[in-house]
Design a protein around this motif. Structure first.
Motif, PDB file in Angstrom:
ATOM      1  N   LEU A  52     -20.925  -3.138  32.773  1.00 24.34           N
ATOM      2  CA  LEU A  52     -21.518  -2.511  31.604  1.00 24.34           C
ATOM      3  C   LEU A  52     -20.629  -2.676  30.387  1.00 24.34           C
ATOM      4  O   LEU A  52     -21.113  -2.970  29.275  1.00 24.34           O
ATOM      5  CB  LEU A  52     -21.764  -1.023  31.885  1.00 24.34           C
ATOM      6  CG  LEU A  52     -22.374  -0.206  30.735  1.00 24.34           C
ATOM      7  CD1 LEU A  52     -23.745  -0.771  30.343  1.00 24.34           C
ATOM      8  CD2 LEU A  52     -22.498   1.256  31.110  1.00 24.34           C
ATOM      9  N   ALA A  53     -19.332  -2.512  30.599  1.00 23.70           N
ATOM     10  CA  ALA A  53     -18.408  -2.689  29.476  1.00 23.70           C
ATOM     11  C   ALA A  53     -18.442  -4.123  28.970  1.00 23.70           C
ATOM     12  O   ALA A  53     -18.404  -4.377  27.754  1.00 23.70           O
ATOM     13  CB  ALA A  53     -16.992  -2.314  29.918  1.00 23.70           C
ATOM     14  N   ALA A  54     -18.504  -5.097  29.936  1.00 27.57           N
ATOM     15  CA  ALA A  54     -18.579  -6.497  29.522  1.00 27.57           C
ATOM     16  C   ALA A  54     -19.863  -6.758  28.740  1.00 27.57           C
ATOM     17  O   ALA A  54     -19.852  -7.463  27.714  1.00 27.57           O
ATOM     18  CB  ALA A  54     -18.487  -7.397  30.752  1.00 27.57           C
ATOM     19  N   ALA A  55     -20.990  -6.189  29.228  1.00 25.73           N
ATOM     20  CA  ALA A  55     -22.253  -6.373  28.516  1.00 25.73           C
ATOM     21  C   ALA A  55     -22.191  -5.721  27.133  1.00 25.73           C
ATOM     22  O   ALA A  55     -22.651  -6.312  26.136  1.00 25.73           O
ATOM     23  CB  ALA A  55     -23.394  -5.775  29.341  1.00 25.73           C
ATOM     24  N   GLN A  56     -21.614  -4.526  27.072  1.00 20.71           N
ATOM     25  CA  GLN A  56     -21.485  -3.860  25.776  1.00 20.71           C
ATOM     26  C   GLN A  56     -20.592  -4.649  24.838  1.00 20.71           C
ATOM     27  O   GLN A  56     -20.837  -4.729  23.631  1.00 20.71           O
ATOM     28  CB  GLN A  56     -20.925  -2.448  25.976  1.00 20.71           C
ATOM     29  CG  GLN A  56     -21.917  -1.501  26.625  1.00 20.71           C
ATOM     30  CD  GLN A  56     -21.309  -0.135  26.886  1.00 20.71           C
ATOM     31  OE1 GLN A  56     -20.093   0.018  26.813  1.00 20.71           O
ATOM     32  NE2 GLN A  56     -22.161   0.839  27.204  1.00 20.71           N
ATOM     33  N   SER A  57     -19.539  -5.271  25.425  1.00 24.22           N
ATOM     34  CA  SER A  57     -18.655  -6.097  24.594  1.00 24.22           C
ATOM     35  C   SER A  57     -19.404  -7.292  24.053  1.00 24.22           C
ATOM     36  O   SER A  57     -19.263  -7.660  22.872  1.00 24.22           O
ATOM     37  CB  SER A  57     -17.456  -6.545  25.424  1.00 24.22           C
ATOM     38  OG  SER A  57     -16.606  -7.382  24.664  1.00 24.22           O
ATOM     39  N   ARG A  58     -20.236  -7.922  24.910  1.00 24.91           N
ATOM     40  CA  ARG A  58     -21.022  -9.067  24.440  1.00 24.91           C
ATOM     41  C   ARG A  58     -22.012  -8.635  23.351  1.00 24.91           C
ATOM     42  O   ARG A  58     -22.193  -9.319  22.339  1.00 24.91           O
ATOM     43  CB  ARG A  58     -21.761  -9.696  25.616  1.00 24.91           C
ATOM     44  CG  ARG A  58     -20.831 -10.435  26.584  1.00 24.91           C
ATOM     45  CD  ARG A  58     -21.628 -11.321  27.532  1.00 24.91           C
ATOM     46  NE  ARG A  58     -22.537 -10.556  28.352  1.00 24.91           N
ATOM     47  CZ  ARG A  58     -22.218 -10.019  29.529  1.00 24.91           C
ATOM     48  NH1 ARG A  58     -20.987 -10.182  30.014  1.00 24.91           N
ATOM     49  NH2 ARG A  58     -23.103  -9.340  30.226  1.00 24.91           N
ATOM     50  N   VAL A  59     -22.652  -7.495  23.581  1.00 22.42           N
ATOM     51  CA  VAL A  59     -23.594  -6.994  22.587  1.00 22.42           C
ATOM     52  C   VAL A  59     -22.883  -6.700  21.273  1.00 22.42           C
ATOM     53  O   VAL A  59     -23.382  -7.004  20.173  1.00 22.42           O
ATOM     54  CB  VAL A  59     -24.310  -5.743  23.117  1.00 22.42           C
ATOM     55  CG1 VAL A  59     -25.128  -5.079  22.022  1.00 22.42           C
ATOM     56  CG2 VAL A  59     -25.224  -6.119  24.273  1.00 22.42           C
ATOM     57  N   ALA A  60     -21.683  -6.116  21.404  1.00 24.10           N
ATOM     58  CA  ALA A  60     -20.929  -5.794  20.184  1.00 24.10           C
ATOM     59  C   ALA A  60     -20.550  -7.064  19.439  1.00 24.10           C
ATOM     60  O   ALA A  60     -20.621  -7.129  18.194  1.00 24.10           O
ATOM     61  CB  ALA A  60     -19.683  -4.991  20.562  1.00 24.10           C
ATOM     62  N   ARG A  61     -20.101  -8.116  20.179  1.00 18.16           N
ATOM     63  CA  ARG A  61     -19.738  -9.379  19.530  1.00 18.16           C
ATOM     64  C   ARG A  61     -20.958 -10.006  18.856  1.00 18.16           C
ATOM     65  O   ARG A  61     -20.891 -10.503  17.725  1.00 18.16           O
ATOM     66  CB  ARG A  61     -19.131 -10.334  20.544  1.00 18.16           C
ATOM     67  CG  ARG A  61     -17.731  -9.915  21.005  1.00 18.16           C
ATOM     68  CD  ARG A  61     -17.031 -11.089  21.688  1.00 18.16           C
ATOM     69  NE  ARG A  61     -17.752 -11.507  22.874  1.00 18.16           N
ATOM     70  CZ  ARG A  61     -17.520 -11.004  24.081  1.00 18.16           C
ATOM     71  NH1 ARG A  61     -16.611 -10.052  24.257  1.00 18.16           N
ATOM     72  NH2 ARG A  61     -18.192 -11.446  25.105  1.00 18.16           N
ATOM     73  N   ALA A  62     -22.081  -9.967  19.587  1.00 15.65           N
ATOM     74  CA  ALA A  62     -23.296 -10.531  18.982  1.00 15.65           C
ATOM     75  C   ALA A  62     -23.696  -9.745  17.741  1.00 15.65           C
ATOM     76  O   ALA A  62     -24.126 -10.328  16.716  1.00 15.65           O
ATOM     77  CB  ALA A  62     -24.423 -10.508  20.013  1.00 15.65           C
ATOM     78  N   ALA A  63     -23.556  -8.410  17.815  1.00 17.79           N
ATOM     79  CA  ALA A  63     -23.901  -7.581  16.657  1.00 17.79           C
ATOM     80  C   ALA A  63     -22.983  -7.894  15.490  1.00 17.79           C
ATOM     81  O   ALA A  63     -23.416  -7.951  14.330  1.00 17.79           O
ATOM     82  CB  ALA A  63     -23.799  -6.100  17.038  1.00 17.79           C
ATOM     83  N   ARG A  64     -21.685  -8.118  15.799  1.00 16.89           N
ATOM     84  CA  ARG A  64     -20.761  -8.477  14.710  1.00 16.89           C
ATOM     85  C   ARG A  64     -21.138  -9.813  14.100  1.00 16.89           C
ATOM     86  O   ARG A  64     -21.102  -9.991  12.865  1.00 16.89           O
ATOM     87  CB  ARG A  64     -19.336  -8.512  15.270  1.00 16.89           C
ATOM     88  CG  ARG A  64     -18.723  -7.120  15.477  1.00 16.89           C
ATOM     89  CD  ARG A  64     -17.216  -7.212  15.618  1.00 16.89           C
ATOM     90  NE  ARG A  64     -16.819  -7.988  16.766  1.00 16.89           N
ATOM     91  CZ  ARG A  64     -16.647  -7.485  17.983  1.00 16.89           C
ATOM     92  NH1 ARG A  64     -16.842  -6.199  18.197  1.00 16.89           N
ATOM     93  NH2 ARG A  64     -16.284  -8.252  18.974  1.00 16.89           N
ATOM     94  N   ARG A  65     -21.469 -10.755  14.983  1.00 13.39           N
ATOM     95  CA  ARG A  65     -21.864 -12.062  14.446  1.00 13.39           C
ATOM     96  C   ARG A  65     -23.116 -11.943  13.581  1.00 13.39           C
ATOM     97  O   ARG A  65     -23.210 -12.549  12.505  1.00 13.39           O
ATOM     98  CB  ARG A  65     -22.097 -13.058  15.601  1.00 13.39           C
ATOM     99  CG  ARG A  65     -20.793 -13.495  16.290  1.00 13.39           C
ATOM    100  CD  ARG A  65     -21.040 -14.715  17.167  1.00 13.39           C
ATOM    101  NE  ARG A  65     -21.962 -14.440  18.233  1.00 13.39           N
ATOM    102  CZ  ARG A  65     -21.591 -14.014  19.429  1.00 13.39           C
ATOM    103  NH1 ARG A  65     -20.312 -13.815  19.697  1.00 13.39           N
ATOM    104  NH2 ARG A  65     -22.489 -13.803  20.361  1.00 13.39           N
ATOM    105  N   GLU A  66     -24.081 -11.181  14.072  1.00 14.40           N
ATOM    106  CA  GLU A  66     -25.303 -10.985  13.274  1.00 14.40           C
ATOM    107  C   GLU A  66     -24.998 -10.277  11.960  1.00 14.40           C
ATOM    108  O   GLU A  66     -25.540 -10.627  10.903  1.00 14.40           O
ATOM    109  CB  GLU A  66     -26.312 -10.176  14.086  1.00 14.40           C
ATOM    110  CG  GLU A  66     -26.892 -10.953  15.270  1.00 14.40           C
ATOM    111  CD  GLU A  66     -27.868 -10.108  16.066  1.00 14.40           C
ATOM    112  OE1 GLU A  66     -28.053  -8.930  15.684  1.00 14.40           O
ATOM    113  OE2 GLU A  66     -28.432 -10.618  17.051  1.00 14.40           O
ATOM    114  N   ALA A  67     -24.092  -9.294  12.056  1.00 16.52           N
ATOM    115  CA  ALA A  67     -23.733  -8.591  10.823  1.00 16.52           C
ATOM    116  C   ALA A  67     -23.028  -9.505   9.840  1.00 16.52           C
ATOM    117  O   ALA A  67     -23.281  -9.479   8.627  1.00 16.52           O
ATOM    118  CB  ALA A  67     -22.840  -7.387  11.174  1.00 16.52           C
ATOM    119  N   GLU A  68     -22.136 -10.364  10.370  1.00 17.35           N
ATOM    120  CA  GLU A  68     -21.439 -11.309   9.512  1.00 17.35           C
ATOM    121  C   GLU A  68     -22.421 -12.305   8.901  1.00 17.35           C
ATOM    122  O   GLU A  68     -22.334 -12.649   7.702  1.00 17.35           O
ATOM    123  CB  GLU A  68     -20.359 -12.020  10.318  1.00 17.35           C
ATOM    124  CG  GLU A  68     -19.199 -11.126  10.712  1.00 17.35           C
ATOM    125  CD  GLU A  68     -18.216 -11.833  11.619  1.00 17.35           C
ATOM    126  OE1 GLU A  68     -18.495 -13.013  11.965  1.00 17.35           O
ATOM    127  OE2 GLU A  68     -17.178 -11.230  11.973  1.00 17.35           O
TER     128      GLU A  68
END
Length: 219
Positions: A164-180
């Motif tokens: 779950l933490a790994a999935a949340q980390s991936r989601v967070a990275r994707a969200a950062r990329r989308e935000a950027e």
């Protein structure tokens, strides 16, 4: 002279007769008293009944015996009385010995029963201890199984948490990329909008071309 001697002898015999009779009566009375004492004894009187009967018969024969038979009859009567006493004492001793044997056997039996009861109680105690040890071992085994299950469950939960933490980390990275990416798009759009709104200078505009009159007229 001979007549005088005979007369003296007869006189002596006459005098000795009552004395001998009294002695005989004393022997009979003595033996009867001894035998009666045996018969009246609370312990010995019940034993040697046959020997006591034979002693009574011997005393009766003594009482009826002639003078010549008297010594032998007295001897037999005395021996019969002595034998009755000895037989009674022997039977009493045997009875006491048998009683002691019975008491000893009873003591041994009671001791054996006590030992058997003690052995049974010890066996029961050991059985209870064994049962308690089995229950304790089963309880510890159950606790071990529960602990193992809990550890396995904890490992599974930790693995799920890790995933779950790994999935949340991936989601967070994707969200950062989308935000950027959104921020870059917004900056680009803002820059473009700012460029379209700024005025163009007049000198920079090209002069309009004039149509040639000469050429028009000539046609």
């Amino acid at each position: 002279m001979k007549r005088l001697a005979t007369t003296v002898l007869i006189g002596l015999m006459a005098l000795a007769g009552p004395a001998l009779a009294r002695q005989d009566d004393m022997d009979v009375n003595r033996l009867n008293s001894s035998l009666n004492q045996l018969a009246s004894d609370p312990t010995l009187g019940t034993y040697a009944q046959a020997e006591q009967a034979l002693a009574h018969a011997a005393i009766d024969r003594l009482e009826q015996a002639s003078r010549s038979e008297r010594p032998h009859a007295l001897y037999l009567a005395e021996r019969r009385v002595d034998l009755a006493k000895a037989a009674a004492q022997l039977q009493d001793a045997r009875e006491k010995l048998d009683q002691l044997d019975r008491e000893h056997a009873q003591i041994l039996l009671e001791a054996s029963r006590r030992e058997a009861e003690a052995a049974r109680m010890e066996l029961e105690r050991q059985r209870m201890q064994y049962q308690m040890a089995q229950e304790e071992a089963a309880r510890l085994q159950q606790q071990g199984m529960e602990a193992s299950q809990a550890a396995e469950q904890a490992r599974a939960e930790a693995e799920r948490a890790k995933k779950l933490a790994a999935a949340q980390s991936r989601v967070a990275r994707a969200a950062r990329r989308e935000a950027e990416a959104a921020a870059q798009a917004a900056r680009a759009m803002r820059s473009q909008m700012q460029g379209d709104e700024s005025p163009t200078p007049a000198a920079d505009k090209p002069a309009p071309k004039k149509s040639s009159s000469k050429g028009t007229k000539g046609h």
